[in-house]
Design an enzyme around this catalytic site. Structure first.
Site, PDB file in Angstrom:
ATOM      1  N   GLU A 116      -3.733  -0.762   7.574  1.00 28.24           N
ATOM      2  CA  GLU A 116      -4.299  -1.797   6.716  1.00 28.24           C
ATOM      3  C   GLU A 116      -5.462  -2.473   7.439  1.00 28.24           C
ATOM      4  O   GLU A 116      -5.631  -2.322   8.649  1.00 28.24           O
ATOM      5  CB  GLU A 116      -3.222  -2.800   6.287  1.00 28.24           C
ATOM      6  CG  GLU A 116      -2.523  -3.516   7.412  1.00 28.24           C
ATOM      7  CD  GLU A 116      -1.309  -4.321   6.917  1.00 28.24           C
ATOM      8  OE1 GLU A 116      -1.134  -4.497   5.706  1.00 28.24           O
ATOM      9  OE2 GLU A 116      -0.532  -4.768   7.778  1.00 28.24           O
TER      10      GLU A 116
ATOM     11  N   LYS B  70      -5.459   7.365  -7.197  1.00 33.58           N
ATOM     12  CA  LYS B  70      -4.804   6.548  -8.217  1.00 33.58           C
ATOM     13  C   LYS B  70      -4.521   7.315  -9.513  1.00 33.58           C
ATOM     14  O   LYS B  70      -3.611   6.960 -10.260  1.00 33.58           O
ATOM     15  CB  LYS B  70      -5.686   5.340  -8.545  1.00 33.58           C
ATOM     16  CG  LYS B  70      -5.825   4.346  -7.403  1.00 33.58           C
ATOM     17  CD  LYS B  70      -4.583   3.486  -7.262  1.00 33.58           C
ATOM     18  CE  LYS B  70      -4.812   2.339  -6.286  1.00 33.58           C
ATOM     19  NZ  LYS B  70      -3.590   1.513  -6.129  1.00 33.58           N
TER      20      LYS B  70
ATOM     21  N   SER C  44      -9.160  -4.353 -11.301  1.00 31.63           N
ATOM     22  CA  SER C  44     -10.606  -4.228 -11.453  1.00 31.63           C
ATOM     23  C   SER C  44     -11.086  -2.994 -10.717  1.00 31.63           C
ATOM     24  O   SER C  44     -12.264  -2.690 -10.692  1.00 31.63           O
ATOM     25  CB  SER C  44     -11.295  -5.470 -10.891  1.00 31.63           C
ATOM     26  OG  SER C  44     -10.906  -5.674  -9.553  1.00 31.63           O
TER      27      SER C  44
ATOM     28  N   SER D  66      -8.414   8.336   0.814  1.00 28.03           N
ATOM     29  CA  SER D  66      -7.826   7.951  -0.471  1.00 28.03           C
ATOM     30  C   SER D  66      -8.798   7.921  -1.643  1.00 28.03           C
ATOM     31  O   SER D  66      -8.378   8.046  -2.789  1.00 28.03           O
ATOM     32  CB  SER D  66      -7.131   6.596  -0.327  1.00 28.03           C
ATOM     33  OG  SER D  66      -8.067   5.605   0.027  1.00 28.03           O
TER      34      SER D  66
ATOM     35  N   GLY E 265      -6.102  -8.513   7.074  1.00 29.04           N
ATOM     36  CA  GLY E 265      -4.866  -8.898   6.388  1.00 29.04           C
ATOM     37  C   GLY E 265      -3.732  -7.963   6.743  1.00 29.04           C
ATOM     38  O   GLY E 265      -3.574  -6.918   6.114  1.00 29.04           O
TER      39      GLY E 265
ATOM     40  N   ASP F 184      -0.480  -8.151   6.378  1.00 26.21           N
ATOM     41  CA  ASP F 184       0.809  -8.550   5.790  1.00 26.21           C
ATOM     42  C   ASP F 184       1.828  -7.417   5.867  1.00 26.21           C
ATOM     43  O   ASP F 184       3.026  -7.663   6.025  1.00 26.21           O
ATOM     44  CB  ASP F 184       0.626  -8.986   4.337  1.00 26.21           C
ATOM     45  CG  ASP F 184       0.110  -7.855   3.467  1.00 26.21           C
ATOM     46  OD1 ASP F 184      -1.060  -7.475   3.637  1.00 26.21           O
ATOM     47  OD2 ASP F 184       0.877  -7.324   2.641  1.00 26.21           O
TER      48      ASP F 184
END
Lengths: 330, 330
Positions: free
Chosen positions: B214, B63, B88, B314, B218, B220
């Site tokens: 993923e 990040k 968060s 990651s 979930g 999606d």
């Protein structure tokens, strides 16, 4: 802090040339492990720390270096007959792995109560396991007898010139990558890694002060250095299972006496704190013995502020359940 | 597996040139993280695996790349006024750190029940924390309002072109170091890392199949890819806390749709197994989200046997107590 006359040293000690020859043998076989740096560790100590990550070495510890060099140095006939050692820890696995790579049969003498996972790992490299009773038998005597009876070369964990030279390559790589250092911290059990790295320091970074670090529970190394002769103590009880040695080696001590500035000790609590730091901040798993050098550097304060300091992380082999229990128990 | 006509794509998507520009900005600020290899992982999968270790990145996750690039891209006046985000997790800390380095005031909108350790870490970088009630308030609305009221630039966690371009530099470095790859596994939350790395793959290793991964809880992303439009789901419950996203981004989805071959899912149990493998065998700490790509590669079987495969680890940010509980609970 110690400077015996050269005349008192046994003849034919290992030299840096032996370390350089070991490095040639190890090229392509051992990992050239990374040197890690951490902004947080530097802020914490005020020094520039360079961590040599031997936890990333093959078989998870620096021991592979000495084991591979020792088997490489054997004459072809001897290599074909095989080698034997006594070790329930990293050296046994390292020798088993090196033997598999070099086509040498390996026999490892292990205690009857050695952890199943270590027995399995050693056997997994194709080694022959000979079990002894920790309470009744003398493992060194068994090792010597097997060597004689079966014509095997004995490769003990530290008191062996080719082992010392091999371990010294960890220090050699560190100086070659990080450049000259003011101080180098190295963990100390029987002294193979410490004596080998001291040879590299003297050759590649002559001003570098080399500090051995052993567990508080057993400071036979420090006592030996102060007394000028090898001091024997009861087997120390510590979580640093790679440093539960009762005395230095006949081949390692003279080098340590000549080339090591001092020996310090650290508590088991400091080892756990260092393990937590490595896992939490640097994202690496280091076994308790592997934290000895780092823990000493973290406690060094003014002695290293503003200086360039090397630290050998000697290994990362620890049962995950045990690792979890140690780091969680804050 | 999907090939929409270029004409259906929104204009002005991020390109590899944006990634290359981000790499220039990041030089000397972000760590050029190592690419790890493991004999054991290769034996296990039959493939040649290259692990890009973003757990060693500054602030412990990839990040930092996107956050630093986004602030770097701001005009000086905007940078001086500051930035705001809602997160968060790793993005909040990364933005706080990047802001401190670049002299930009950072405001982070965090839930009232965020772990104290994360609040402390974010504040430790000098960020201003605005607390919201997770059950009553809309964090994105609060972020937009703060941006407007205080003249701050909003830097959301993934749906932002400079963030996407920054994350793509992780893939760029991997291809530059490992060479062309047959397949690349990348974890998928909102799609910043996946879309950025897909751009790097297309430019630097055109034959490389990019696979998003993923959590099973979930999917999606997979649904969106199959349906050809962004599918929204309830927030998934998974230990992969960095991938608890309910929908892909407006800016990431078109790139994923165009450049990603497929999206796979893995179970929480497989994530724990991968965490254990990394700690025990490779001596590195990887957080659950960071194990998504690896877990998919470990389960790939024939699909990757004999092939050269990249895997992005990651991040490595996980509370030590939680890490210990997960890896010990075999």
């Amino acid at each position: 802090m110690t400077a015996p006359a050269a005349a008192t040293l046994p003849a034919g000690l290992v030299t840096y040339e032996d370390v350089a020859r070991a490095a040639e043998r190890l090229a392509g076989a051992a990992h050239h492990t990374p040197v890690l740096v951490s902004r947080m560790a530097n802020e914490r100590t005020g020094a520039s720390l360079f961590f040599k990550a031997e936890n990333f070495q093959r078989t998870g510890a620096f021991k592979f270096r000495g084991a591979y060099n020792a088997i490489s140095a054997l004459a072809p006939e001897q290599r074909a007959r095989g080698v034997v050692t006594y070790s329930s820890g990293n050296h046994g696995q390292a020798l088993a792995c090196a033997g598999a790579l070099l086509g040498a049969p390996v026999t490892v003498v292990m205690p009857h109560d050695a952890p199943a996972i270590k027995v399995a790992a050693t056997r997994g490299y194709g080694a022959d396991i000979v079990v002894y009773d920790r309470f009744r038998d003398d493992r060194e005597e068994i090792g010597r007898r097997l060597a004689q009876e079966r014509g095997l070369a004995l490769v003990p964990p530290y008191d062996h010139d080719d082992v010392i030279a091999g371990q010294g390559t960890a220090g050699k790589e560190l100086f070659e990558e990080a450049g000259p250092l003011d101080r180098l911290y190295v963990c100390l059990g029987g002294g193979g890694l410490l004596s080998g790295c001291a040879l590299s320091a003297k050759a590649l970074s002559p001003g570098c002060e080399v500090i051995g670090v052993e567990p508080e529970a057993g400071d036979d190394g420090r006592q030996s250095l102060r007394k000028g002769e090898i001091v024997r103590i009861p087997v120390p009880q510590t979580i640093a299972d790679g440093a539960m040695t009762a005395f230095l080696g006949e081949r390692t001590f003279p080098i340590i006496r000549r080339d090591v500035a001092d020996i310090e000790t650290v508590s088991d609590a400091a080892l756990v704190e260092a393990m937590r730091f490595f896992a939490e901040r640097m994202k690496v798993v280091v076994e308790p013995t592997g934290c000895l050098a780092a823990a000493a550097s973290f406690a060094a304060g003014d002695a290293i502020a503003g200086r360039r300091v090397g630290v050998i992380l000697s290994g990362g082999n620890i049962d995950l359940q045990r690792f979890a229990a140690l780091v969680a128990d804050a």
